[in-house]
Design a protein around this motif. Structure first.
Motif, PDB file in Angstrom:
ATOM      1  N   LYS A  16       0.829  -1.220   0.033  1.00 38.84           N
ATOM      2  CA  LYS A  16      -0.001   0.024   0.093  1.00 38.84           C
ATOM      3  C   LYS A  16       0.964   1.328  -0.011  1.00 38.84           C
ATOM      4  O   LYS A  16       0.474   2.296  -0.552  1.00 38.84           O
ATOM      5  N   LYS A  17       1.928   1.124   0.666  1.00 39.40           N
ATOM      6  CA  LYS A  17       2.977   2.373   0.883  1.00 39.40           C
ATOM      7  C   LYS A  17       3.607   2.502  -0.526  1.00 39.40           C
ATOM      8  O   LYS A  17       3.750   3.839  -0.936  1.00 39.40           O
ATOM      9  N   ALA A  18       4.039   1.443  -1.048  1.00 39.24           N
ATOM     10  CA  ALA A  18       4.558   1.588  -2.366  1.00 39.24           C
ATOM     11  C   ALA A  18       3.758   2.443  -3.445  1.00 39.24           C
ATOM     12  O   ALA A  18       4.036   3.140  -4.126  1.00 39.24           O
ATOM     13  N   LEU A  19       2.367   1.652  -3.512  1.00 36.05           N
ATOM     14  CA  LEU A  19       1.541   2.547  -4.491  1.00 36.05           C
ATOM     15  C   LEU A  19       1.243   3.900  -3.973  1.00 36.05           C
ATOM     16  O   LEU A  19       1.169   4.917  -5.009  1.00 36.05           O
ATOM     17  N   GLU A  20       1.002   4.315  -2.565  1.00 37.91           N
ATOM     18  CA  GLU A  20       0.979   5.650  -2.255  1.00 37.91           C
ATOM     19  C   GLU A  20       2.194   6.573  -2.780  1.00 37.91           C
ATOM     20  O   GLU A  20       2.226   7.826  -3.152  1.00 37.91           O
ATOM     21  N   GLY A  21       3.617   6.083  -2.603  1.00 36.76           N
ATOM     22  CA  GLY A  21       4.551   6.822  -2.838  1.00 36.76           C
ATOM     23  C   GLY A  21       4.654   6.875  -4.520  1.00 36.76           C
ATOM     24  O   GLY A  21       5.007   8.061  -4.971  1.00 36.76           O
ATOM     25  N   ASN A  22       4.151   5.944  -5.365  1.00 36.56           N
ATOM     26  CA  ASN A  22       4.183   6.026  -6.634  1.00 36.56           C
ATOM     27  C   ASN A  22       3.088   7.285  -7.051  1.00 36.56           C
ATOM     28  O   ASN A  22       3.304   8.034  -7.889  1.00 36.56           O
ATOM     29  N   ALA A  23       2.057   7.409  -6.211  1.00 33.92           N
ATOM     30  CA  ALA A  23       1.006   8.183  -6.683  1.00 33.92           C
ATOM     31  C   ALA A  23       1.581   9.763  -6.314  1.00 33.92           C
ATOM     32  O   ALA A  23       1.222  10.440  -6.946  1.00 33.92           O
ATOM     33  N   LYS A  24       2.185   9.728  -5.094  1.00 33.28           N
ATOM     34  CA  LYS A  24       2.949  10.862  -4.660  1.00 33.28           C
ATOM     35  C   LYS A  24       3.657  11.428  -5.992  1.00 33.28           C
ATOM     36  O   LYS A  24       3.740  12.520  -6.278  1.00 33.28           O
ATOM     37  N   HIS A  25       4.591  10.673  -6.314  1.00 32.81           N
ATOM     38  CA  HIS A  25       5.544  10.796  -7.305  1.00 32.81           C
ATOM     39  C   HIS A  25       5.059  11.245  -8.550  1.00 32.81           C
ATOM     40  O   HIS A  25       5.435  12.366  -9.293  1.00 32.81           O
ATOM     41  N   ARG A  26       4.026  10.728  -8.995  1.00 33.92           N
ATOM     42  CA  ARG A  26       3.157  10.936 -10.435  1.00 33.92           C
ATOM     43  C   ARG A  26       2.703  12.389 -10.174  1.00 33.92           C
ATOM     44  O   ARG A  26       2.727  13.298 -11.275  1.00 33.92           O
ATOM     45  N   LYS A  27       2.227  12.830  -9.023  1.00 35.01           N
ATOM     46  CA  LYS A  27       1.511  14.127  -8.543  1.00 35.01           C
ATOM     47  C   LYS A  27       2.535  15.190  -8.847  1.00 35.01           C
ATOM     48  O   LYS A  27       2.268  16.249  -9.503  1.00 35.01           O
ATOM     49  N   PHE A  28       3.716  14.777  -8.269  1.00 34.51           N
ATOM     50  CA  PHE A  28       4.933  15.793  -8.311  1.00 34.51           C
ATOM     51  C   PHE A  28       5.232  16.042  -9.544  1.00 34.51           C
ATOM     52  O   PHE A  28       5.428  17.066 -10.155  1.00 34.51           O
ATOM     53  N   VAL A  29       5.434  14.842 -10.567  1.00 35.31           N
ATOM     54  CA  VAL A  29       6.046  15.229 -11.704  1.00 35.31           C
ATOM     55  C   VAL A  29       4.941  16.157 -12.476  1.00 35.31           C
ATOM     56  O   VAL A  29       5.443  16.873 -13.316  1.00 35.31           O
ATOM     57  N   LYS A  30       3.581  15.721 -12.554  1.00 35.00           N
ATOM     58  CA  LYS A  30       2.624  16.278 -13.194  1.00 35.00           C
ATOM     59  C   LYS A  30       2.733  17.972 -12.770  1.00 35.00           C
ATOM     60  O   LYS A  30       2.641  18.834 -13.788  1.00 35.00           O
ATOM     61  N   LYS A  31       2.918  18.147 -11.694  1.00 35.88           N
ATOM     62  CA  LYS A  31       2.731  19.678 -11.124  1.00 35.88           C
ATOM     63  C   LYS A  31       4.291  20.383 -11.764  1.00 35.88           C
ATOM     64  O   LYS A  31       4.239  21.260 -12.113  1.00 35.88           O
ATOM     65  N   ARG A  32       5.207  19.585 -11.748  1.00 30.94           N
ATOM     66  CA  ARG A  32       6.349  20.213 -12.297  1.00 30.94           C
ATOM     67  C   ARG A  32       6.341  20.365 -13.974  1.00 30.94           C
ATOM     68  O   ARG A  32       6.606  21.414 -14.637  1.00 30.94           O
TER      69      ARG A  32
END
Length: 352
Positions: A16-32
């Motif tokens: 579950k944490k791995a999935l959340e980490g990936n989701a946060k990363h994707r969100k960060f990349v989209k913002k960038r």
């Protein structure tokens, strides 16, 4: 954006944490990506092999913008979920290594600094692409007087001065191009006062006879002058006509150094003018007169010079002169002063 907080968990990976980490990363990349499109951040070129491909394409039909500047992403297909699960199975240390490999996570520099860095990087890449060449150390040139190219071709040797070497070289070349001439005349015209050619003899540098012929004058002979010329009536029976003999003689004299005693009289009988630079008259050579102990400017006879310098008698008796004997004596006399006289002519060349 300027700092990055990493949650390091060295325990067993939680899906579950791995999935959340990936989701946060994707969100960060989209913002960038959004900030890069709007011009707040500079885009960074990354090597395709090191940077993972993310969804940087323009929004599709199913995507809608949110109030916070991000885009609402449509759910991913099932195949991609498998990849997510595979990525979640990777340990936290490996996922951390992947995150650290992404260079966008560093704070963006200012525009001026970025342009300077880009120029420096391009220069470094260009220099590294150039082939490496070893620069040879320059050898210091030895200081010295400039060399004259004419000196390289000059023969080394000889303690002789240059003028003597020049004359000696000239004397070595002249034997093949040097001849001596003597002519005998008979009297033609009123009372036989006109001198006409009746015999001509030419010898080479060594005294060998090159030409010796009796010549029939074009005019009637009044006086044979036998006591001096040695010509008699029978010599004219088979004599060579003047025009034929003249052409034969001039072919021999062409381009040669001609030696003679009072040679201007011989040229006058031949109706010919020879260049003064190629003429050597033993009746006007002061060194020869000095050797014979005679006045330098005096015109001394060939008979006298031969007796004093060669210790030989010529033109003896009543039978007349021999043009061959006179030509040979003239050449021998000239050899006695050849080097000295040629040296004088080299310094004072005669004008034609």
């Amino acid at each position: 954006m300027s700092t990055l907080l990493l949650n390091l968990d060295f325990g067993e990976p939680h899906p579950k944490k791995a999935l959340e980490g990936n989701a946060k990363h994707r969100k960060f990349v989209k913002k960038r990506r959004l900030l890069e499109r709007r011009g707040f951040l500079n885009k960074k070129n990354q090597h395709p092999s090191k940077v993972p491909k993310l969804n940087s394409e323009p929004p599709k039909k199913g995507e809608t913008p949110r109030a916070d500047g991000t885009w609402k992403v449509s759910p991913l297909p099932k195949k991609k979920k498998k990849k997510k699960n595979a990525a979640s199975s990777i340990g936290p240390e490996q996922s951390l290594g992947r995150k650290a490999a992404v260079p966008w996570l560093t704070p963006a520099p200012s525009q001026k600094a970025a342009s300077v860095v880009a120029k420096v990087d391009l220069l470094g890449e260009f220099q590294s692409a150039l082939p490496k060449t070893r620069s040879r150390p320059a050898h210091p040139q030895k200081k010295g007087p400039p060399k004259n190219p004419a000196q390289k071709n000059a023969p080394q040797n000889s303690g002789q001065p240059p003028l003597e070497r020049k004359c000696s070289g000239a004397s070595q070349k002249t034997p093949g191009k040097m001849v001596a001439i003597d002519c005998e005349m008979v009297g033609t015209g009123p009372k036989g006062h006109v001198s006409s050619l009746a015999r001509c003899s030419i010898v080479n540098y060594h005294g060998d006879v090159l030409y010796d012929e009796y010549i029939l004058p074009p005019c009637h002979i009044v006086d044979y002058r036998t006591r001096w010329s040695g010509i008699r009536k029978q010599h004219m029976v088979n004599a060579t006509p003047f025009k034929v003999a003249r052409s034969q003689i001039l072919k021999i004299l062409a381009g040669k150094v001609v030696v003679g005693h009072a040679v201007h009289n011989d040229f006058k009988a031949l109706q010919y003018f020879h260049p003064k630079s190629l003429t050597r008259d033993t009746s006007h050579i002061p060194p020869l007169n000095r050797k014979a102990e005679c006045p330098e400017n005096a015109t001394v006879s060939l008979k006298c010079l031969t007796k004093k310098l060669l210790n030989r008698d010529i033109q003896v008796g009543k039978s007349g002169h021999s043009s061959v004997e006179d030509a040979q004596a003239t050449m021998e006399l000239y050899k006695l002063v050849q080097v000295e006289w040629e040296e004088h002519l080299a310094q004072n060349p005669p004008k034609d």
